[in-house]
Design a protein around this motif. Structure first.
Motif, PDB file in Angstrom:
ATOM      1  N   ASN A 186       3.271  -2.691 -51.788  1.00 57.50           N
ATOM      2  CA  ASN A 186       3.797  -1.560 -51.028  1.00 57.50           C
ATOM      3  C   ASN A 186       2.851  -1.253 -49.862  1.00 57.50           C
ATOM      4  O   ASN A 186       1.625  -1.211 -50.050  1.00 57.50           O
ATOM      5  N   TYR A 187       3.435  -1.037 -48.681  1.00 55.61           N
ATOM      6  CA  TYR A 187       2.647  -0.804 -47.474  1.00 55.61           C
ATOM      7  C   TYR A 187       3.142   0.424 -46.722  1.00 55.61           C
ATOM      8  O   TYR A 187       4.315   0.794 -46.800  1.00 55.61           O
ATOM      9  N   THR A 188       2.238   1.006 -45.943  1.00 58.53           N
ATOM     10  CA  THR A 188       2.602   1.917 -44.872  1.00 58.53           C
ATOM     11  C   THR A 188       2.046   1.336 -43.592  1.00 58.53           C
ATOM     12  O   THR A 188       0.839   1.090 -43.486  1.00 58.53           O
ATOM     13  N   SER A 189       2.925   1.056 -42.637  1.00 60.42           N
ATOM     14  CA  SER A 189       2.491   0.512 -41.349  1.00 60.42           C
ATOM     15  C   SER A 189       2.512   1.623 -40.308  1.00 60.42           C
ATOM     16  O   SER A 189       3.359   2.523 -40.352  1.00 60.42           O
ATOM     17  N   TYR A 190       1.575   1.537 -39.375  1.00 62.96           N
ATOM     18  CA  TYR A 190       1.441   2.549 -38.337  1.00 62.96           C
ATOM     19  C   TYR A 190       1.541   1.905 -36.958  1.00 62.96           C
ATOM     20  O   TYR A 190       1.226   0.723 -36.786  1.00 62.96           O
ATOM     21  N   GLY A 191       1.954   2.696 -35.992  1.00 60.09           N
ATOM     22  CA  GLY A 191       2.007   2.172 -34.645  1.00 60.09           C
ATOM     23  C   GLY A 191       2.542   3.184 -33.658  1.00 60.09           C
ATOM     24  O   GLY A 191       3.014   4.278 -34.033  1.00 60.09           O
ATOM     25  N   TYR A 192       2.460   2.806 -32.389  1.00 59.54           N
ATOM     26  CA  TYR A 192       2.947   3.616 -31.284  1.00 59.54           C
ATOM     27  C   TYR A 192       4.115   2.907 -30.609  1.00 59.54           C
ATOM     28  O   TYR A 192       3.947   2.272 -29.573  1.00 59.54           O
ATOM     29  N   PRO A 193       5.310   2.964 -31.208  1.00 56.42           N
ATOM     30  CA  PRO A 193       6.447   2.272 -30.606  1.00 56.42           C
ATOM     31  C   PRO A 193       6.790   2.874 -29.241  1.00 56.42           C
ATOM     32  O   PRO A 193       6.881   4.096 -29.092  1.00 56.42           O
ATOM     33  N   ALA A 194       6.960   1.991 -28.256  1.00 56.79           N
ATOM     34  CA  ALA A 194       7.204   2.460 -26.884  1.00 56.79           C
ATOM     35  C   ALA A 194       8.550   2.017 -26.338  1.00 56.79           C
ATOM     36  O   ALA A 194       9.020   2.570 -25.336  1.00 56.79           O
ATOM     37  N   GLY A 195       9.179   1.004 -26.964  1.00 53.91           N
ATOM     38  CA  GLY A 195      10.510   0.610 -26.551  1.00 53.91           C
ATOM     39  C   GLY A 195      11.535   1.590 -27.065  1.00 53.91           C
ATOM     40  O   GLY A 195      11.341   2.243 -28.096  1.00 53.91           O
ATOM     41  N   ALA A 196      12.646   1.722 -26.331  1.00 55.93           N
ATOM     42  CA  ALA A 196      13.699   2.670 -26.723  1.00 55.93           C
ATOM     43  C   ALA A 196      14.108   2.464 -28.182  1.00 55.93           C
ATOM     44  O   ALA A 196      14.122   1.334 -28.667  1.00 55.93           O
ATOM     45  N   PRO A 197      14.353   3.542 -28.924  1.00 54.14           N
ATOM     46  CA  PRO A 197      14.471   4.931 -28.479  1.00 54.14           C
ATOM     47  C   PRO A 197      13.155   5.706 -28.485  1.00 54.14           C
ATOM     48  O   PRO A 197      13.156   6.930 -28.309  1.00 54.14           O
ATOM     49  N   PHE A 198      12.039   5.030 -28.677  1.00 50.70           N
ATOM     50  CA  PHE A 198      10.733   5.685 -28.696  1.00 50.70           C
ATOM     51  C   PHE A 198      10.137   5.680 -27.279  1.00 50.70           C
ATOM     52  O   PHE A 198      10.573   4.931 -26.411  1.00 50.70           O
ATOM     53  N   ASN A 199       9.087   6.489 -27.090  1.00 51.36           N
ATOM     54  CA  ASN A 199       8.460   6.542 -25.760  1.00 51.36           C
ATOM     55  C   ASN A 199       6.982   6.193 -25.768  1.00 51.36           C
ATOM     56  O   ASN A 199       6.320   6.272 -24.724  1.00 51.36           O
ATOM     57  N   GLY A 200       6.419   5.815 -26.931  1.00 48.18           N
ATOM     58  CA  GLY A 200       5.029   5.393 -26.992  1.00 48.18           C
ATOM     59  C   GLY A 200       4.005   6.497 -26.933  1.00 48.18           C
ATOM     60  O   GLY A 200       2.804   6.227 -26.897  1.00 48.18           O
ATOM     61  N   GLU A 201       4.437   7.739 -26.944  1.00 49.67           N
ATOM     62  CA  GLU A 201       3.499   8.839 -26.749  1.00 49.67           C
ATOM     63  C   GLU A 201       2.957   9.423 -28.043  1.00 49.67           C
ATOM     64  O   GLU A 201       2.076  10.280 -28.011  1.00 49.67           O
ATOM     65  N   SER A 202       3.467   8.958 -29.186  1.00 53.03           N
ATOM     66  CA  SER A 202       2.998   9.515 -30.452  1.00 53.03           C
ATOM     67  C   SER A 202       3.061   8.471 -31.556  1.00 53.03           C
ATOM     68  O   SER A 202       3.724   7.441 -31.432  1.00 53.03           O
ATOM     69  N   LEU A 203       2.359   8.773 -32.637  1.00 50.78           N
ATOM     70  CA  LEU A 203       2.202   7.860 -33.764  1.00 50.78           C
ATOM     71  C   LEU A 203       3.393   7.957 -34.716  1.00 50.78           C
ATOM     72  O   LEU A 203       3.916   9.038 -34.983  1.00 50.78           O
ATOM     73  N   TYR A 204       3.814   6.777 -35.244  1.00 54.83           N
ATOM     74  CA  TYR A 204       4.879   6.697 -36.243  1.00 54.83           C
ATOM     75  C   TYR A 204       4.416   5.807 -37.393  1.00 54.83           C
ATOM     76  O   TYR A 204       3.444   5.045 -37.266  1.00 54.83           O
ATOM     77  N   SER A 205       5.149   5.886 -38.514  1.00 51.80           N
ATOM     78  CA  SER A 205       4.848   5.023 -39.651  1.00 51.80           C
ATOM     79  C   SER A 205       6.127   4.573 -40.335  1.00 51.80           C
ATOM     80  O   SER A 205       7.183   5.211 -40.206  1.00 51.80           O
ATOM     81  N   CYS A 206       6.032   3.464 -41.061  1.00 53.78           N
ATOM     82  CA  CYS A 206       7.105   2.972 -41.927  1.00 53.78           C
ATOM     83  C   CYS A 206       6.478   2.641 -43.282  1.00 53.78           C
ATOM     84  O   CYS A 206       5.351   2.143 -43.332  1.00 53.78           O
ATOM     85  N   SER A 207       7.209   2.889 -44.357  1.00 52.01           N
ATOM     86  CA  SER A 207       6.698   2.599 -45.691  1.00 52.01           C
ATOM     87  C   SER A 207       7.724   1.818 -46.491  1.00 52.01           C
ATOM     88  O   SER A 207       8.931   2.023 -46.347  1.00 52.01           O
ATOM     89  N   GLY A 208       7.229   0.914 -47.347  1.00 52.62           N
ATOM     90  CA  GLY A 208       8.128   0.151 -48.192  1.00 52.62           C
ATOM     91  C   GLY A 208       7.423  -1.018 -48.836  1.00 52.62           C
ATOM     92  O   GLY A 208       6.204  -1.169 -48.744  1.00 52.62           O
ATOM     93  N   THR A 209       8.208  -1.854 -49.497  1.00 52.36           N
ATOM     94  CA  THR A 209       7.692  -3.031 -50.183  1.00 52.36           C
ATOM     95  C   THR A 209       7.860  -4.262 -49.296  1.00 52.36           C
ATOM     96  O   THR A 209       8.949  -4.501 -48.762  1.00 52.36           O
ATOM     97  N   ALA A 210       6.799  -5.035 -49.146  1.00 47.27           N
ATOM     98  CA  ALA A 210       6.854  -6.239 -48.321  1.00 47.27           C
ATOM     99  C   ALA A 210       7.633  -7.335 -49.033  1.00 47.27           C
ATOM    100  O   ALA A 210       7.612  -7.439 -50.261  1.00 47.27           O
ATOM    101  N   ARG A 211       8.330  -8.149 -48.251  1.00 49.53           N
ATOM    102  CA  ARG A 211       9.107  -9.263 -48.800  1.00 49.53           C
ATOM    103  C   ARG A 211       8.848 -10.510 -47.964  1.00 49.53           C
ATOM    104  O   ARG A 211       8.552 -10.427 -46.769  1.00 49.53           O
ATOM    105  N   GLN A 212       8.967 -11.652 -48.589  1.00 48.17           N
ATOM    106  CA  GLN A 212       8.685 -12.914 -47.930  1.00 48.17           C
ATOM    107  C   GLN A 212       9.695 -13.204 -46.818  1.00 48.17           C
ATOM    108  O   GLN A 212      10.873 -12.866 -46.928  1.00 48.17           O
ATOM    109  N   ASP A 213       9.243 -13.831 -45.757  1.00 47.63           N
ATOM    110  CA  ASP A 213      10.130 -14.267 -44.674  1.00 47.63           C
ATOM    111  C   ASP A 213      10.976 -15.437 -45.174  1.00 47.63           C
ATOM    112  O   ASP A 213      10.463 -16.538 -45.376  1.00 47.63           O
ATOM    113  N   THR A 214      12.260 -15.205 -45.363  1.00 45.46           N
ATOM    114  CA  THR A 214      13.172 -16.265 -45.786  1.00 45.46           C
ATOM    115  C   THR A 214      14.072 -16.710 -44.639  1.00 45.46           C
ATOM    116  O   THR A 214      15.000 -17.486 -44.834  1.00 45.46           O
ATOM    117  N   VAL A 215      13.786 -16.231 -43.437  1.00 44.66           N
ATOM    118  CA  VAL A 215      14.636 -16.512 -42.285  1.00 44.66           C
ATOM    119  C   VAL A 215      14.070 -17.632 -41.424  1.00 44.66           C
ATOM    120  O   VAL A 215      14.728 -18.640 -41.161  1.00 44.66           O
TER     121      VAL A 215
END
Length: 276
Positions: A186-215
């Protein structure tokens, strides 16, 4: 750029001197005006794959807004005459100066190293409460610098001390880093997304369970997350430790962020940066 490569053959570290003099440090600090920071282009890596590999169903999860945190910040740099923005994390190290980010946030992969590299901890709507820190040296894997291999899209920047002679992590703190952990954590990732719909001016996070790249066949792991360009290089935390970074997405799936597995090759690079 490639998705996979021979880990055993790609253990060398590629290092680059950045701002090694006080005049160079002052020049970079002056270069990053508010206007240049606001107009910097979000570094965004999206990969196309054969439609036959596309999963039938996708899950979308919105990133959560976060209060500014001193150990997370924005990375600014210049490549090919253009100014870019990424994300990074202050990392525990012997020298107290390491920022962990993505390889493509400091090297073209393959190609030149970035110039004007700077880290702004706890950036928030133009505010720089801990100042602007310049890099003395930049490190990445040879697999990224020479082949653009996304399995090794990781970079470590060794920052200069500030005007008071303090190391970065003396001022903002740091996260420990971990290698060779189990997959599927389980992870929480952090970052400053700047591409729409975000503007890069503030911090965001996502949380969940990592899964293998099957693509696409990489050794990376995926995390459900709709953060966009500019979040590249933001740290993935598990058990309070950095264990990956935001790296890339597949063009058909904006809801999954992929990050490299932190194995022995990446540990080798960190070990050099940590004592530089």
């Amino acid at each position: 750029m490639t998705l996979a490569g021979p880990a055993a053959a790609e253990t060398a570290v590629v290092a680059h001197e950045a701002a090694t003099t006080s005049s160079a440090q002052s020049r970079i600090e002056a270069y990053w005006t508010t206007e240049r920071m606001e107009s910097a282009v979000p570094a965004d890596l999206s990969l196309a794959v054969d439609a036959a590999r596309v999963p039938a169903k996708q899950v979308r999860a919105a990133a959560d807004p976060e209060n500014p945190q001193p150990r997370h910040g924005k990375v600014f740099f210049t490549l090919g005459g253009a100014n870019y923005v990424c994300s990074g994390t202050a990392t525990n190290s012997s020298n107290g100066d390491v920022v962990t980010t993505a390889g493509h946030c400091l090297n073209e992969g393959p190609g030149a190293f970035a110039t004007n590299f700077a880290f702004v901890p706890a950036y928030d709507n133009g505010s720089r409460p801990y100042g602007t820190w310049t890099a003395e040296r930049l490190y990445t894997t040879s697999a990224w610098a020479n082949s653009g291999d996304f399995n090794y899209d990781v970079g470590f920047a060794v920052m200069n001390e500030n005007a008071s002679g303090q190391s970065l992590t003396q001022v903002v703190g740091s996260y420990p880093i971990a290698f060779n952990l189990a997959r599927g954590l389980n992870y929480t990732s952090y970052g400053y997304p700047a591409g729409a719909p975000f503007n890069g001016e503030s911090l965001y996070s996502c949380s969940g369970t990592a899964r293998q790249d099957t693509v696409g066949g990489s050794q990376d792991q995926g995390l459900t997350c709709d953060m966009t360009g500019g979040s590249s290089g933001g740290g993935w935390l598990t058990g309070g430790r950095i264990n990956s970074v935001n790296s890339f997405k597949y063009t058909f799936d904006p809801s999954t962020m992929y990050g490299p597995y932190f194995g022995s090759t990446i540990q080798t690079v960190y070990n050099q940066a940590a004592v530089a």
